[in-house]
Design a protein around this motif. Structure first.
Motif, PDB file in Angstrom:
ATOM      1  N   PRO B 112     -26.102  34.677  -6.969  1.00  0.00           N
ATOM      2  CA  PRO B 112     -24.729  34.694  -6.460  1.00  0.00           C
ATOM      3  C   PRO B 112     -23.827  35.584  -7.332  1.00  0.00           C
ATOM      4  N   ILE B 113     -22.720  36.006  -6.767  1.00  0.00           N
ATOM      5  CA  ILE B 113     -21.736  36.759  -7.543  1.00  0.00           C
ATOM      6  C   ILE B 113     -20.359  36.154  -7.338  1.00  0.00           C
ATOM      7  N   ALA B 114     -19.617  36.066  -8.432  1.00  0.00           N
ATOM      8  CA  ALA B 114     -18.211  35.671  -8.375  1.00  0.00           C
ATOM      9  C   ALA B 114     -17.427  36.743  -9.119  1.00  0.00           C
ATOM     10  N   THR B 115     -16.352  37.219  -8.516  1.00  0.00           N
ATOM     11  CA  THR B 115     -15.663  38.367  -9.103  1.00  0.00           C
ATOM     12  C   THR B 115     -14.264  38.014  -9.610  1.00  0.00           C
ATOM     13  N   ASP B 116     -13.740  38.903 -10.430  1.00  0.00           N
ATOM     14  CA  ASP B 116     -12.355  38.864 -10.890  1.00  0.00           C
ATOM     15  C   ASP B 116     -12.003  37.558 -11.603  1.00  0.00           C
ATOM     16  N   ALA B 117     -12.934  37.071 -12.411  1.00  0.00           N
ATOM     17  CA  ALA B 117     -12.681  35.824 -13.139  1.00  0.00           C
ATOM     18  C   ALA B 117     -11.597  36.032 -14.186  1.00  0.00           C
ATOM     19  N   GLU B 124     -23.021  22.588 -15.129  1.00  0.00           N
ATOM     20  CA  GLU B 124     -24.364  22.626 -14.528  1.00  0.00           C
ATOM     21  C   GLU B 124     -24.763  24.087 -14.360  1.00  0.00           C
ATOM     22  N   GLY B 125     -23.820  24.846 -13.849  1.00  0.00           N
ATOM     23  CA  GLY B 125     -23.994  26.285 -13.706  1.00  0.00           C
ATOM     24  C   GLY B 125     -22.705  26.954 -14.140  1.00  0.00           C
ATOM     25  N   LEU B 126     -22.528  28.184 -13.694  1.00  0.00           N
ATOM     26  CA  LEU B 126     -21.335  28.934 -14.068  1.00  0.00           C
ATOM     27  C   LEU B 126     -20.117  28.399 -13.305  1.00  0.00           C
ATOM     28  N   ILE B 127     -19.005  28.310 -14.006  1.00  0.00           N
ATOM     29  CA  ILE B 127     -17.745  27.918 -13.367  1.00  0.00           C
ATOM     30  C   ILE B 127     -16.711  28.977 -13.705  1.00  0.00           C
ATOM     31  N   ILE B 128     -16.022  29.459 -12.697  1.00  0.00           N
ATOM     32  CA  ILE B 128     -14.994  30.459 -12.998  1.00  0.00           C
ATOM     33  C   ILE B 128     -13.641  30.015 -12.455  1.00  0.00           C
ATOM     34  N   THR B 129     -12.606  30.566 -13.082  1.00  0.00           N
ATOM     35  CA  THR B 129     -11.255  30.414 -12.571  1.00  0.00           C
ATOM     36  C   THR B 129     -10.833  31.783 -12.076  1.00  0.00           C
ATOM     37  N   ARG B 130     -10.191  31.840 -10.909  1.00  0.00           N
ATOM     38  CA  ARG B 130      -9.714  33.125 -10.411  1.00  0.00           C
ATOM     39  C   ARG B 130      -8.521  32.893  -9.498  1.00  0.00           C
ATOM     40  N   GLU B 131      -7.785  33.957  -9.277  1.00  0.00           N
ATOM     41  CA  GLU B 131      -6.654  33.878  -8.367  1.00  0.00           C
ATOM     42  C   GLU B 131      -7.144  34.011  -6.933  1.00  0.00           C
ATOM     43  N   LEU B 132      -6.419  33.367  -6.014  1.00  0.00           N
ATOM     44  CA  LEU B 132      -6.695  33.507  -4.592  1.00  0.00           C
ATOM     45  C   LEU B 132      -5.364  33.773  -3.897  1.00  0.00           C
ATOM     46  N   TYR B 133      -5.436  34.374  -2.748  1.00  0.00           N
ATOM     47  CA  TYR B 133      -4.232  34.673  -1.955  1.00  0.00           C
ATOM     48  C   TYR B 133      -3.201  35.461  -2.768  1.00  0.00           C
ATOM     49  N   GLY B 134      -3.629  36.588  -3.275  1.00  0.00           N
ATOM     50  CA  GLY B 134      -2.707  37.499  -3.943  1.00  0.00           C
ATOM     51  C   GLY B 134      -1.961  36.886  -5.117  1.00  0.00           C
ATOM     52  N   GLY B 135      -2.631  36.005  -5.854  1.00  0.00           N
ATOM     53  CA  GLY B 135      -2.015  35.438  -7.044  1.00  0.00           C
ATOM     54  C   GLY B 135      -1.124  34.242  -6.775  1.00  0.00           C
ATOM     55  N   LYS B 136      -1.009  33.849  -5.512  1.00  0.00           N
ATOM     56  CA  LYS B 136      -0.157  32.698  -5.209  1.00  0.00           C
ATOM     57  C   LYS B 136      -0.817  31.393  -5.611  1.00  0.00           C
ATOM     58  N   THR B 137      -2.140  31.389  -5.629  1.00  0.00           N
ATOM     59  CA  THR B 137      -2.859  30.193  -6.045  1.00  0.00           C
ATOM     60  C   THR B 137      -3.962  30.566  -7.027  1.00  0.00           C
ATOM     61  N   GLU B 138      -4.410  29.536  -7.748  1.00  0.00           N
ATOM     62  CA  GLU B 138      -5.511  29.721  -8.675  1.00  0.00           C
ATOM     63  C   GLU B 138      -6.592  28.723  -8.297  1.00  0.00           C
ATOM     64  N   GLY B 139      -7.819  29.189  -8.209  1.00  0.00           N
ATOM     65  CA  GLY B 139      -8.902  28.312  -7.795  1.00  0.00           C
ATOM     66  C   GLY B 139      -9.980  28.202  -8.856  1.00  0.00           C
ATOM     67  N   GLY B 145     -26.734  27.355  -8.974  1.00  0.00           N
ATOM     68  CA  GLY B 145     -27.933  28.022  -9.476  1.00  0.00           C
ATOM     69  C   GLY B 145     -27.867  28.285 -10.962  1.00  0.00           C
ATOM     70  N   PRO B 146     -29.038  28.555 -11.553  1.00  0.00           N
ATOM     71  CA  PRO B 146     -29.128  28.707 -13.003  1.00  0.00           C
ATOM     72  C   PRO B 146     -28.632  30.063 -13.516  1.00  0.00           C
ATOM     73  N   ALA B 147     -28.510  31.052 -12.638  1.00  0.00           N
ATOM     74  CA  ALA B 147     -28.151  32.388 -13.102  1.00  0.00           C
ATOM     75  C   ALA B 147     -27.215  33.044 -12.096  1.00  0.00           C
ATOM     76  N   ALA B 148     -26.223  33.766 -12.602  1.00  0.00           N
ATOM     77  CA  ALA B 148     -25.243  34.374 -11.705  1.00  0.00           C
ATOM     78  C   ALA B 148     -24.725  35.680 -12.273  1.00  0.00           C
ATOM     79  N   VAL B 149     -24.019  36.422 -11.421  1.00  0.00           N
ATOM     80  CA  VAL B 149     -23.334  37.636 -11.852  1.00  0.00           C
ATOM     81  C   VAL B 149     -21.842  37.365 -11.741  1.00  0.00           C
ATOM     82  N   VAL B 150     -21.092  37.723 -12.774  1.00  0.00           N
ATOM     83  CA  VAL B 150     -19.654  37.494 -12.742  1.00  0.00           C
ATOM     84  C   VAL B 150     -18.927  38.742 -13.239  1.00  0.00           C
ATOM     85  N   THR B 151     -17.851  39.104 -12.559  1.00  0.00           N
ATOM     86  CA  THR B 151     -17.012  40.195 -13.075  1.00  0.00           C
ATOM     87  C   THR B 151     -15.742  39.581 -13.638  1.00  0.00           C
ATOM     88  N   VAL B 152     -15.277  40.144 -14.755  1.00  0.00           N
ATOM     89  CA  VAL B 152     -14.124  39.575 -15.455  1.00  0.00           C
ATOM     90  C   VAL B 152     -12.945  40.552 -15.423  1.00  0.00           C
TER      91      VAL B 152
END
Lengths: 264, 322
Positions: B112-117, B124-139, B145-152
């Motif tokens: 899996p990939i999660a971007t813009d963390a 258990e696995g990777l957890i990221i915080t990121r903005e959603l809806y143009g910065g109006k919210t944070e999720g 899974g045991p392995a992931a790709v993340v962009t920061v």
């Protein structure tokens, strides 16, 4: 030649809104064609208009029946036909992640066999910015991310593109087809649909597919991302607001600016 | 097991996010209790490796192939390095080139990939915080899974510093030239006009809130009254209402004036990246939740079409018809 354009419908959030659990309360959402995809559609339609060769522009959307109104917008702007893919199980997912979307779109590509795929750089809501490149990898096409200039002669083996890097620098690159290009805003001037276009769009083919029609099943989709919390970010702002109506506010700001030596 | 960070460079220099990704990668490696490795592909990889050898880096893999950063080369390299399962998480800068390579890395590795963390953690696995809806919210997003790709996100982690004692070695990877569909032929600077907004002491900057091209004259009149320079956010330049050399932001210019007046600009992260270094920031925007107010020093939460004419008059300027 065939160009496939991915078209997403995105939710735009009102200035004032409320969060309901893990979602924004739907009363504060307006659905529309994703801004980046609007530029991608325009780029595809221009390829068709500028070429003497026949260019078929097909749109692909992952979305429920509601999205057909948005899809008709793309058809009204000049796309020839549309494909919509959905499965009710997808509505239960908190996040449609890029790999899942790429998996579904790859199945559409398999059916359609386009020479070129154009996607928006990102969607306006989740803004992962990753589906196009993941798709390219999945279907074994070349790719270019964040393209803000495209020069392609229909029939050529390669496209000449500019990629918008950071800091006012563009990378110039040649990309071998078939390829996926992710399209950046500003690459063109998207048209407004004409009345004639809107009328014609009503009779253009819009085929709805379930996952099974494309040889996929909901159980096999990755769906590896799960939203576990959604909140309004804590603002660390220490902004000082001027108040008292426009005249009074302008006067206070003028004092501040004079104090800073502006216009002196 | 280890975390693998991907460095990027342009025209002979490693870019700042390449050092920030080391810090984010180290944080992730600490959370997972593993090592941090780095891979750099293309350019003068030996010099790059030396520069990337900073505190917290355990190993650096170099791939000497081509001059410039090529996404497809990076993808092939990481795919081969990580295929044996040695690397759990791959961390990539959330830049144009990062987003041009990370999704393909994830796809090839079947991860899996999660971007813009803006925050990363491991449970258990990777957890990221990121903005959603143009910065109006944070999720908060949990990645299965045991392995992931993340962009920061650039600017969210400080650059790694200090001298490291990483093992540097040429990676045992075989780049398939025939599979590379992209040739980088050059670079060009955009918007080299006669106005240099980076030199201005006072910038009057206009955004989507101006609504119509005809209304730009209002901003120009204000700039004239204030003896200031006009700049803009992306939508204004995309619409060609102002030329590209006026664009402030990640893809435009980075400005640091004494006074920056943001008019009808919401303050998306890409814009803020280009002006947050201004001494005094004034925002005029009707939306109280606009992120521009997070960094503004002074604000006017009122209609720009009322405030701007009043301000022009304060400075004895002529208010144009709009």
């Amino acid at each position: 030649m065939k160009v496939l354009v991915t078209v997403s419908e995105v939710a735009d959030v009102d200035d004032e809104f409320e969060i309901d659990g893990l979602e924004i309360d739907s009363r504060y959402l307006t659905y529309d064609l994703n801004e980046w995809d609007n530029y991608a559609v325009e780029e595809a339609v221009q390829l068709d208009e500028e070429s003497e060769e026949e260019v078929e522009v097909v749109t692909a959307t992952i979305g429920p029946e509601r999205t057909e109104e948005t899809i008709r917008q793309a058809l009204a702007k000049g796309a020839d036909r549309a494909i919509r893919v959905w499965d009710d199980s997808l509505a239960d997912a908190s996040v449609l992640d890029p790999i899942t979307k790429a998996t579904i779109l790859a199945a559409v590509v398999e059916e359609e066999d386009p020479d070129l795929v154009l996607t928006g750089v990102q969607t306006g809501d989740y803004a992962f910015g990753a589906t196009g490149v993941a798709l390219a990898s999945q279907i074994d096409y070349g790719w270019g991310a964040v393209v803000n200039y495209l020069d392609y002669e229909v029939g050529d083996d390669t496209a000449e593109v500019h990629r918008e890097l950071e800091g006012g620098v563009e990378e110039l690159a040649e990309i071998r087809l078939p390829a996926v290009l992710t399209i950046q805003t500003g690459i063109n001037e998207p048209r407004y649909a004409s009345l004639r276009g809107i009328r014609q769009a009503q009779s253009k083919p819009l085929d709805a597919h379930g996952l099974e029609d494309l040889g996929l099943s909901a159980d096999e989709l990755p769906l590896d991302l799960e939203l576990t919390d959604l909140e309004v970010p804590e603002v660390e702002s220490d902004v000082e607001f001027f108040e008292g109506g426009a005249e009074e506010e302008a006067a206070q700001l003028a004092d501040l600016l004079r104090d800073k030596g502006v216009a002196s | 097991m280890a975390v693998l960070a991907v460095a990027e460079h342009r025209r002979g220099d490693l870019r700042d996010p390449s050092f920030e990704v080391l810090t984010a990668g180290r944080e992730l490696a600490d959370a997972a209790g593993t090592e941090l490795h780095v891979v750099v592909t293309g350019g003068d990889v030996d010099a790059f490796a030396e520069d990337l050898n900073r505190e917290g880096v355990d190993a650096i893999h170099t791939v000497d192939y081509g001059e410039e950063f090529n996404a497809e080369v990076a993808v092939q390299a990481v795919d081969q390095l990580a295929a044996d399962g040695e690397f759990e998480h791959v961390v990539v800068p959330n830049t144009v080139n990062g987003l041009g390579s990370a999704p393909a890395i994830a796809q090839r590795l079947g991860r899996p990939i999660a971007t813009d963390a803006i925050g990363v953690d491991v449970d258990e696995g990777l957890i990221i915080t990121r903005e959603l809806y143009g910065g109006k919210t944070e999720g908060t997003i949990a990645v299965d899974g045991p392995a992931a790709v993340v962009t920061v996100r650039p600017g969210e982690w400080p650059a790694a510093e200090g001298a490291g004692d990483a093992a540097i070695e040429a990676a045992d990877v075989d780049i398939d030239e025939g599979a590379i569909g992209t040739t980088v032929t050059g670079f060009q600077e955009v918007g080299a006009g006669d106005v240099d907004i980076t030199e201005a002491e006072v910038l009057v900057s206009v955004g989507r809130g101006i609504e119509e091209e005809e209304n730009i004259v209002l901003i120009q009149a204000l700039a004239e009254a204030l003896d200031a320079t006009v700049s803009a956010s992306r939508p204004i330049v995309d619409n060609e209402w102002l030329p590209k050399d006026r664009q402030v932001g990640q893809s435009g210019k980075v400005v640091t004036p004494d006074v920056y007046i943001a008019i009808g600009i919401s303050g998306a992260v890409q814009h803020v990246a280009g002006m947050k270094g201004s001494d005094t920031i004034v925002a005029i925007n009707t939306d109280p939740s606009a992120p521009i107010y997070d960094i503004a020093d002074f604000g006017i939460e009122d209609d720009l079409f009322d405030v701007v004419p009043a301000l022009i008059e304060e400075f004895g300027g002529d208010v144009p018809d709009f």
